[in-house]
Design a protein around this motif. Sequence first.
Motif, PDB file in Angstrom:
ATOM      1  N   TYR A 273       0.850  -1.195   0.000  1.00 44.78           N
ATOM      2  CA  TYR A 273       0.000   0.000   0.000  1.00 44.78           C
ATOM      3  C   TYR A 273       0.880   1.237   0.000  1.00 44.78           C
ATOM      4  O   TYR A 273       1.702   1.421   0.903  1.00 44.78           O
ATOM      5  N   VAL A 274       0.688   2.072  -1.028  1.00 45.82           N
ATOM      6  CA  VAL A 274       1.480   3.292  -1.167  1.00 45.82           C
ATOM      7  C   VAL A 274       0.614   4.473  -0.746  1.00 45.82           C
ATOM      8  O   VAL A 274      -0.460   4.696  -1.321  1.00 45.82           O
ATOM      9  N   LEU A 275       1.082   5.220   0.270  1.00 45.04           N
ATOM     10  CA  LEU A 275       0.337   6.391   0.748  1.00 45.04           C
ATOM     11  C   LEU A 275       0.574   7.544  -0.229  1.00 45.04           C
ATOM     12  O   LEU A 275       1.699   8.011  -0.383  1.00 45.04           O
ATOM     13  N   THR A 276      -0.477   7.998  -0.854  1.00 47.86           N
ATOM     14  CA  THR A 276      -0.307   9.022  -1.886  1.00 47.86           C
ATOM     15  C   THR A 276      -1.608   9.787  -2.083  1.00 47.86           C
ATOM     16  O   THR A 276      -2.688   9.298  -1.719  1.00 47.86           O
ATOM     17  N   HIS A 277      -1.507  10.991  -2.632  1.00 48.55           N
ATOM     18  CA  HIS A 277      -2.723  11.727  -3.014  1.00 48.55           C
ATOM     19  C   HIS A 277      -3.081  11.437  -4.463  1.00 48.55           C
ATOM     20  O   HIS A 277      -4.158  11.812  -4.934  1.00 48.55           O
ATOM     21  N   GLU A 278      -2.176  10.791  -5.169  1.00 46.49           N
ATOM     22  CA  GLU A 278      -2.404  10.471  -6.573  1.00 46.49           C
ATOM     23  C   GLU A 278      -3.451   9.361  -6.704  1.00 46.49           C
ATOM     24  O   GLU A 278      -3.415   8.386  -5.947  1.00 46.49           O
ATOM     25  N   LYS A 279      -4.336   9.530  -7.676  1.00 47.95           N
ATOM     26  CA  LYS A 279      -5.289   8.445  -7.955  1.00 47.95           C
ATOM     27  C   LYS A 279      -4.691   7.589  -9.057  1.00 47.95           C
ATOM     28  O   LYS A 279      -4.317   8.091 -10.117  1.00 47.95           O
ATOM     29  N   ARG A 280      -4.560   6.330  -8.796  1.00 49.90           N
ATOM     30  CA  ARG A 280      -3.915   5.458  -9.780  1.00 49.90           C
ATOM     31  C   ARG A 280      -4.431   4.036  -9.593  1.00 49.90           C
ATOM     32  O   ARG A 280      -4.648   3.593  -8.446  1.00 49.90           O
ATOM     33  N   ASP A 281      -4.638   3.348 -10.689  1.00 56.99           N
ATOM     34  CA  ASP A 281      -5.095   1.956 -10.600  1.00 56.99           C
ATOM     35  C   ASP A 281      -4.002   1.092 -10.002  1.00 56.99           C
ATOM     36  O   ASP A 281      -2.817   1.394 -10.145  1.00 56.99           O
ATOM     37  N   PRO A 282      -4.368   0.001  -9.360  1.00 57.15           N
ATOM     38  CA  PRO A 282      -3.360  -0.914  -8.814  1.00 57.15           C
ATOM     39  C   PRO A 282      -2.376  -1.337  -9.900  1.00 57.15           C
ATOM     40  O   PRO A 282      -2.752  -1.482 -11.070  1.00 57.15           O
ATOM     41  N   TRP A 283      -1.124  -1.497  -9.492  1.00 51.43           N
ATOM     42  CA  TRP A 283      -0.079  -1.942 -10.410  1.00 51.43           C
ATOM     43  C   TRP A 283       0.158  -3.428 -10.107  1.00 51.43           C
ATOM     44  O   TRP A 283       0.743  -3.778  -9.090  1.00 51.43           O
ATOM     45  N   VAL A 284      -0.337  -4.247 -11.001  1.00 51.65           N
ATOM     46  CA  VAL A 284      -0.260  -5.695 -10.807  1.00 51.65           C
ATOM     47  C   VAL A 284       0.979  -6.207 -11.518  1.00 51.65           C
ATOM     48  O   VAL A 284       1.065  -6.153 -12.746  1.00 51.65           O
ATOM     49  N   GLN A 285       1.937  -6.670 -10.745  1.00 49.35           N
ATOM     50  CA  GLN A 285       3.179  -7.140 -11.360  1.00 49.35           C
ATOM     51  C   GLN A 285       3.096  -8.633 -11.656  1.00 49.35           C
ATOM     52  O   GLN A 285       2.218  -9.333 -11.145  1.00 49.35           O
ATOM     53  N   LYS A 286       4.008  -9.087 -12.486  1.00 42.31           N
ATOM     54  CA  LYS A 286       4.171 -10.535 -12.643  1.00 42.31           C
ATOM     55  C   LYS A 286       4.426 -11.130 -11.257  1.00 42.31           C
ATOM     56  O   LYS A 286       5.088 -10.509 -10.436  1.00 42.31           O
ATOM     57  N   GLY A 287       3.957 -12.351 -11.018  1.00 40.65           N
ATOM     58  CA  GLY A 287       4.133 -12.931  -9.686  1.00 40.65           C
ATOM     59  C   GLY A 287       3.007 -12.485  -8.781  1.00 40.65           C
ATOM     60  O   GLY A 287       1.853 -12.355  -9.230  1.00 40.65           O
ATOM     61  N   THR A 288       3.330 -12.182  -7.505  1.00 36.69           N
ATOM     62  CA  THR A 288       2.272 -11.887  -6.539  1.00 36.69           C
ATOM     63  C   THR A 288       2.352 -10.477  -5.966  1.00 36.69           C
ATOM     64  O   THR A 288       1.668 -10.166  -4.988  1.00 36.69           O
ATOM     65  N   THR A 289       3.192  -9.618  -6.520  1.00 36.01           N
ATOM     66  CA  THR A 289       3.297  -8.245  -6.011  1.00 36.01           C
ATOM     67  C   THR A 289       2.209  -7.356  -6.618  1.00 36.01           C
ATOM     68  O   THR A 289       2.069  -7.296  -7.839  1.00 36.01           O
ATOM     69  N   ARG A 290       1.453  -6.695  -5.739  1.00 35.95           N
ATOM     70  CA  ARG A 290       0.410  -5.753  -6.167  1.00 35.95           C
ATOM     71  C   ARG A 290       0.621  -4.451  -5.417  1.00 35.95           C
ATOM     72  O   ARG A 290       0.650  -4.452  -4.188  1.00 35.95           O
ATOM     73  N   PHE A 291       0.781  -3.353  -6.149  1.00 39.24           N
ATOM     74  CA  PHE A 291       0.851  -2.036  -5.507  1.00 39.24           C
ATOM     75  C   PHE A 291      -0.526  -1.379  -5.547  1.00 39.24           C
ATOM     76  O   PHE A 291      -1.106  -1.227  -6.630  1.00 39.24           O
ATOM     77  N   TYR A 292      -1.023  -0.975  -4.383  1.00 39.59           N
ATOM     78  CA  TYR A 292      -2.290  -0.247  -4.293  1.00 39.59           C
ATOM     79  C   TYR A 292      -1.985   1.189  -3.866  1.00 39.59           C
ATOM     80  O   TYR A 292      -1.214   1.405  -2.924  1.00 39.59           O
TER      81      TYR A 292
END
Lengths: 206, 206
Positions: A97-116
């Motif tokens: 989970y990335v704390l940000t004011h930016e609105k951005r769709d989750p970044w789904v990487q290869k494997g199991t890493t997901r940035f929200y």
Amino acid sequence: MGKVFFDMAVSLDGYVAGDDRGPNNPLGNGGTNLHLWMYKQKAFFNSLGMEGGELDDGDGDLIRGVFARTGAYIMGKRMFEEGEANWPEDLYKTDVYVLTHEKRDPWVQKGTTRFYFENGGPNIALQKAKQSAGNKDVRIQGGAETIQQFLNAGLVDECIVHYAPTILGSGIRLFDKLDKGIYDIAIDKVMESNLTTHIVYKFKNK
Amino acid sequence: MGKVFFDMAVSLDGYVAGDDRGPNNPLGNGGTNLHLWMYKQKAFFNSLGMEGGELDDGDGDLIRGVFARTGAYIMGKRMFEEGEANWPEDLYKTDVYVLTHEKRDPWVQKGTTRFYFENGGPNIALQKAKQSAGNKDVRIQGGAETIQQFLNAGLVDECIVHYAPTILGSGIRLFDKLDKGIYDIAIDKVMESNLTTHIVYKFKNK
């Protein structure tokens, strides 16, 4: 129920990064001196999906243990932006989970890493991270300001500090702008090593 | 040939004293939390010529050891002025050099404590202190600014840091305004304890 913890290396003068930090110099000047113990360890390179390191001892167990216990990460926007350019794909292997004011769709990487990309602040991020983590722990990954934010909000249960015998002189301090009187803190464990001293502290809200 | 060392307790956020420090509050707000381990030790009270303490263990050996190795002290003017009002007679039991611009005759106490008021700066004070100390060590007693002055002048051989699990939030930092690149620093010894972690660092000029 998982714990909320952070794990950071500091210089003798308390810095986690030197001056002139940026995407091309993520640790700042002299910052690599904080992590000399880690660069010796096969477990560290292994966590990056690389070959390297010369040792596999108690310090390696510590590195593996921190990865193994972590079920979700929370990080600040600046750390994410500096890391985005440098991290290998699927480094975190779970939800971040990335704390940000930016609105951005989750970044789904290869494997199991997901940035929200979380706009709701630390408490909401922590709620979601705990859900992601299940019985595992939530690691506040950094940077220092994000850790300070969680400390001052009374949300931290534990930390591992690696005290590196080096002086940076200036940079970004880990334990800075903290409110006193929030926690009773106890030493949980001290682990000796050649190039650092690992100390685990437990935090209990007063 | 004796060593030049200092011995200081710091909070998790690196402070040696809290806010509102002065002759009536020498450790500043919250400052006593840095020394909880010491107040448990009979050796500490004994060094003040008092009865007190409940324990006499490895921490007590450490306190006695630091007194025993020290053949002369150097301190800053502010520490002296704050201490003058509070210290028992003959606390130091050897020569103490106070860095000051004030011209003042030596203060010869009952017993073997002698305060010399040195106007010549750190190098001259150290030369005289080494002569006083003979084969024993010179302790840079404090405060933090005086220690920083000696560190930055490349004059320190060793330090003992007591890492207290407490947050002061603000006050006077020990490792502040330091020049990097002066020393190679190595961990010499780590001593675990309940209320602090003692780490001895060795400094070698690069």
